[in-house]
Scaffold this motif. Sequence first.
Motif, PDB file in Angstrom:
ATOM      1  N   ASN A   9     -30.628  13.839 -42.526  1.00  0.00           N
ATOM      2  CA  ASN A   9     -29.910  14.793 -43.382  1.00  0.00           C
ATOM      3  C   ASN A   9     -28.417  14.489 -43.493  1.00  0.00           C
ATOM      4  OD1 ASN A   9     -32.278  16.265 -43.859  1.00  0.00           O
ATOM      5  ND2 ASN A   9     -32.012  17.451 -41.987  1.00  0.00           N
ATOM      6  N   LEU A  10     -28.015  13.290 -43.105  1.00  0.00           N
ATOM      7  CA  LEU A  10     -26.612  12.922 -43.255  1.00  0.00           C
ATOM      8  C   LEU A  10     -26.201  12.942 -44.723  1.00  0.00           C
ATOM      9  CD1 LEU A  10     -26.122   9.929 -40.792  1.00  0.00           C
ATOM     10  CD2 LEU A  10     -25.004  12.154 -40.693  1.00  0.00           C
ATOM     11  N   GLU A  11     -25.085  13.510 -45.027  1.00  0.00           N
ATOM     12  CA  GLU A  11     -24.576  13.563 -46.390  1.00  0.00           C
ATOM     13  C   GLU A  11     -23.177  12.970 -46.426  1.00  0.00           C
ATOM     14  OE1 GLU A  11     -26.876  17.636 -47.865  1.00  0.00           O
ATOM     15  OE2 GLU A  11     -24.708  17.424 -48.080  1.00  0.00           O
ATOM     16  N   THR A  12     -23.018  11.924 -47.267  1.00  0.00           N
ATOM     17  CA  THR A  12     -21.715  11.296 -47.408  1.00  0.00           C
ATOM     18  C   THR A  12     -20.848  12.156 -48.314  1.00  0.00           C
ATOM     19  OG1 THR A  12     -22.722   9.111 -47.198  1.00  0.00           O
ATOM     20  CG2 THR A  12     -20.510   9.216 -48.152  1.00  0.00           C
ATOM     21  N   PRO A  13     -19.618  12.484 -47.884  1.00  0.00           N
ATOM     22  CA  PRO A  13     -18.758  13.320 -48.730  1.00  0.00           C
ATOM     23  C   PRO A  13     -18.463  12.635 -50.059  1.00  0.00           C
ATOM     24  CG  PRO A  13     -17.527  12.372 -46.885  1.00  0.00           C
ATOM     25  CD  PRO A  13     -18.977  12.090 -46.624  1.00  0.00           C
ATOM     26  N   ALA A  14     -18.417  13.438 -51.114  1.00  0.00           N
ATOM     27  CA  ALA A  14     -18.168  12.907 -52.450  1.00  0.00           C
ATOM     28  C   ALA A  14     -16.750  12.362 -52.546  1.00  0.00           C
ATOM     29  CB  ALA A  14     -18.384  14.002 -53.501  1.00  0.00           C
ATOM     30  N   MET A  15     -16.618  11.283 -53.310  1.00  0.00           N
ATOM     31  CA  MET A  15     -15.311  10.659 -53.470  1.00  0.00           C
ATOM     32  C   MET A  15     -14.542  11.340 -54.589  1.00  0.00           C
ATOM     33  SD  MET A  15     -14.298   6.693 -54.241  1.00  0.00           S
ATOM     34  CE  MET A  15     -14.736   6.170 -52.596  1.00  0.00           C
ATOM     35  N   PHE A  16     -13.279  11.618 -54.325  1.00  0.00           N
ATOM     36  CA  PHE A  16     -12.415  12.221 -55.336  1.00  0.00           C
ATOM     37  C   PHE A  16     -11.992  11.152 -56.333  1.00  0.00           C
ATOM     38  CE2 PHE A  16      -9.255  14.264 -57.579  1.00  0.00           C
ATOM     39  CZ  PHE A  16      -7.985  13.768 -57.349  1.00  0.00           C
ATOM     40  N   LEU A  17     -12.399  11.325 -57.580  1.00  0.00           N
ATOM     41  CA  LEU A  17     -12.049  10.396 -58.646  1.00  0.00           C
ATOM     42  C   LEU A  17     -10.934  11.004 -59.486  1.00  0.00           C
ATOM     43  CD1 LEU A  17     -15.630   9.309 -59.758  1.00  0.00           C
ATOM     44  CD2 LEU A  17     -14.083   8.134 -58.197  1.00  0.00           C
ATOM     45  N   TYR A  18      -9.997  10.213 -59.851  1.00  0.00           N
ATOM     46  CA  TYR A  18      -8.895  10.723 -60.638  1.00  0.00           C
ATOM     47  C   TYR A  18      -8.463   9.670 -61.640  1.00  0.00           C
ATOM     48  CZ  TYR A  18      -6.386   7.791 -57.349  1.00  0.00           C
ATOM     49  OH  TYR A  18      -5.981   6.732 -56.597  1.00  0.00           O
ATOM     50  N   GLU A  19      -7.823  10.103 -62.679  1.00  0.00           N
ATOM     51  CA  GLU A  19      -7.280   9.208 -63.683  1.00  0.00           C
ATOM     52  C   GLU A  19      -5.917   9.738 -64.083  1.00  0.00           C
ATOM     53  OE1 GLU A  19      -9.787   8.555 -67.001  1.00  0.00           O
ATOM     54  OE2 GLU A  19      -8.347   7.286 -68.069  1.00  0.00           O
ATOM     55  N   LEU A  20      -4.916   8.932 -63.912  1.00  0.00           N
ATOM     56  CA  LEU A  20      -3.570   9.351 -64.233  1.00  0.00           C
ATOM     57  C   LEU A  20      -3.410   9.481 -65.733  1.00  0.00           C
ATOM     58  CD1 LEU A  20      -0.706   9.935 -63.160  1.00  0.00           C
ATOM     59  CD2 LEU A  20      -0.218   7.494 -63.460  1.00  0.00           C
ATOM     60  N   LYS A  21      -2.993  10.658 -66.154  1.00  0.00           N
ATOM     61  CA  LYS A  21      -2.809  10.892 -67.582  1.00  0.00           C
ATOM     62  C   LYS A  21      -1.482  10.281 -68.028  1.00  0.00           C
ATOM     63  CE  LYS A  21      -3.188  15.277 -66.969  1.00  0.00           C
ATOM     64  NZ  LYS A  21      -3.215  16.739 -67.190  1.00  0.00           N
ATOM     65  N   LYS A  22      -1.531   9.621 -69.163  1.00  0.00           N
ATOM     66  CA  LYS A  22      -0.311   9.049 -69.729  1.00  0.00           C
ATOM     67  C   LYS A  22       0.492  10.152 -70.386  1.00  0.00           C
ATOM     68  CE  LYS A  22       2.308   5.574 -71.146  1.00  0.00           C
ATOM     69  NZ  LYS A  22       2.955   4.640 -70.243  1.00  0.00           N
ATOM     70  N   GLU A  23       1.749  10.291 -69.963  1.00  0.00           N
ATOM     71  CA  GLU A  23       2.592  11.320 -70.548  1.00  0.00           C
ATOM     72  C   GLU A  23       2.951  10.954 -71.987  1.00  0.00           C
ATOM     73  OE1 GLU A  23       2.660  14.017 -67.463  1.00  0.00           O
ATOM     74  OE2 GLU A  23       3.608  14.181 -69.421  1.00  0.00           O
ATOM     75  N   SER A  24       2.873  11.887 -72.872  1.00  0.00           N
ATOM     76  CA  SER A  24       3.240  11.674 -74.272  1.00  0.00           C
ATOM     77  C   SER A  24       4.611  12.287 -74.540  1.00  0.00           C
ATOM     78  CB  SER A  24       2.187  12.301 -75.193  1.00  0.00           C
ATOM     79  OG  SER A  24       2.053  13.678 -74.922  1.00  0.00           O
ATOM     80  N   PHE A  25       5.252  11.780 -75.577  1.00  0.00           N
ATOM     81  CA  PHE A  25       6.610  12.224 -75.871  1.00  0.00           C
ATOM     82  C   PHE A  25       6.711  12.663 -77.336  1.00  0.00           C
ATOM     83  CE2 PHE A  25       6.948   9.788 -72.161  1.00  0.00           C
ATOM     84  CZ  PHE A  25       6.569   8.483 -72.416  1.00  0.00           C
ATOM     85  N   PHE A  26       7.801  13.309 -77.648  1.00  0.00           N
ATOM     86  CA  PHE A  26       8.116  13.635 -79.035  1.00  0.00           C
ATOM     87  C   PHE A  26       9.120  12.598 -79.542  1.00  0.00           C
ATOM     88  CE2 PHE A  26       6.907  17.723 -77.204  1.00  0.00           C
ATOM     89  CZ  PHE A  26       5.937  18.118 -78.110  1.00  0.00           C
ATOM     90  N   PHE A  27       8.659  11.771 -80.453  1.00  0.00           N
ATOM     91  CA  PHE A  27       9.517  10.698 -80.951  1.00  0.00           C
ATOM     92  C   PHE A  27      10.205  11.111 -82.254  1.00  0.00           C
ATOM     93  CE2 PHE A  27       6.176   8.499 -78.547  1.00  0.00           C
ATOM     94  CZ  PHE A  27       6.970   7.807 -77.656  1.00  0.00           C
ATOM     95  N   PRO A  28      11.345  10.515 -82.524  1.00  0.00           N
ATOM     96  CA  PRO A  28      11.973  10.741 -83.835  1.00  0.00           C
ATOM     97  C   PRO A  28      11.103  10.140 -84.937  1.00  0.00           C
ATOM     98  CG  PRO A  28      13.134   9.028 -82.603  1.00  0.00           C
ATOM     99  CD  PRO A  28      12.152   9.638 -81.655  1.00  0.00           C
ATOM    100  N   PRO A  29      11.410  10.404 -86.180  1.00  0.00           N
ATOM    101  CA  PRO A  29      10.524  10.003 -87.287  1.00  0.00           C
ATOM    102  C   PRO A  29      10.096   8.544 -87.288  1.00  0.00           C
ATOM    103  CG  PRO A  29      12.229  11.473 -88.075  1.00  0.00           C
ATOM    104  CD  PRO A  29      12.550  11.198 -86.641  1.00  0.00           C
TER     105      PRO A  29
END
Length: 457
Positions: free
Chosen positions: A260-280
């Motif tokens: 009944n051994l259970e391996t703890p789930a791995m935390f998966l993450y993805e870094l979100k790319k920050e978006s900006f407000f650009f001039p025209p």
Amino acid sequence: MAFAASLAELQAEASCPICLDYLRDPVTTECGHNFCLSCIHQRWEGLQGTFPCPVCLHHCPDRSLKRNTQLCHMIEIVEQIPTMRGKRKRQEEPLCKKHREVLAIFCEKDLQLLCAQCRASSDHGDHTLMPIEEAAATYRNKLKSCIESLREQIKDTENRSEMQVSKYFELRQRIENQKNELHSEFKQLKYLLEKGQIARLISLLTETTNVQEKLIEEKNQISNHSSILNSLLSDIISKCWQTDVDLLTGIESIYNRYENLETPAMFLYELKKESFFFPPHYLGLHKMIHMFQADLTLDPETAHPSLVILRDRKSVTYRTSFGRHNPQAHSSYPAVLSSEGFDAGRHFWQVEIGGTGAWSLGVCKESFPRNALMSPSPRNGCWQLQLWANTSVTCHSVQWERIGIFLDYELGEVSFYNLRNRSHLYTFSGGFTEKLMPYFCLGPSSKSLVMRIVNDV
């Protein structure tokens, strides 16, 4: 009474610590303990390298055992002494709590020790029953098979822990790089993006804190799991050295713990790319990346023998020795094509370049000659931008150059952009009549150059 006690002590010394019967063909280990030859061989069955003494756990370097001839003669004499040994041994044997008879049978289905009356009851009538010695040998081997698996799990858990620490520092570096990029952008945009800068730096700080907390939580889970594995491994190893009855007593509990051994789930993450407000004048390029970005992979079959395609098929680098030549590969220039081609529509992809040396990017016709000794140019069906790189090749360095390529097939244009400062570099104009393949080339002197396809928005 003193004589009886001395006689009992003598008989105990003449007994094998494993089978508890008089020693048969006695042998002596390096640490000085005596065993039946067959008992010690059975106990060491399947072990390699060192062999622990069942009494003191001293590690014997090999299976070499000394036959004890004098002890053999002494036991022959002891066996002739009339004693109450048989009665004493029988009284010491474990008894069935229900019927008060000797436990001599093991039920394989219920994992329980039984006496003769238990065997005759309807509770175990259709179950597989085994003698204690046979059952102990079977389950001892099963427990031994768990040991290596547990060791592998412990090793894997430790590797995962180290990997998570490495990923955490990698993530911190990537976040630091994004912060640097944000500062560079805000220097150019000044007041226009000043308020956005503060908000996005807070977002990055929050992202760092959240990820750090989750990684610490997972590290604790991994540490706890490692402790459980080590504890179970220790219990199983200890169980394996017990006598048959002790080994089988409570075998269900320890076996269930392993199953009944259970391996703890791995935390998966993805870094979100920050978006900006650009001039025209920035908005057109930003919209282009969002709408038309293509997911490309490199085609190893088309790679020049001096190029190395990494496993993810997103990165290519140069090597000094030549690899296997493929008939479909480029042989005149150290180039490689994408697995994906385009014969219609609009498509955008990004490439990062790090290191020192000449490089070129672009598109070429599917029929572009790969073995001809000619310089790639629009005249022979290759539209490419050629530049020289002199940057750091550290994986997380902000010094990597990033180039964007935009193909508008119907309009007949291939445009190149410097994505670090969002500037336009060059546009080829013409007409396309056949399928175009993204083209990547590292100059012959680019021994430290690395190219990689990225999909950040």
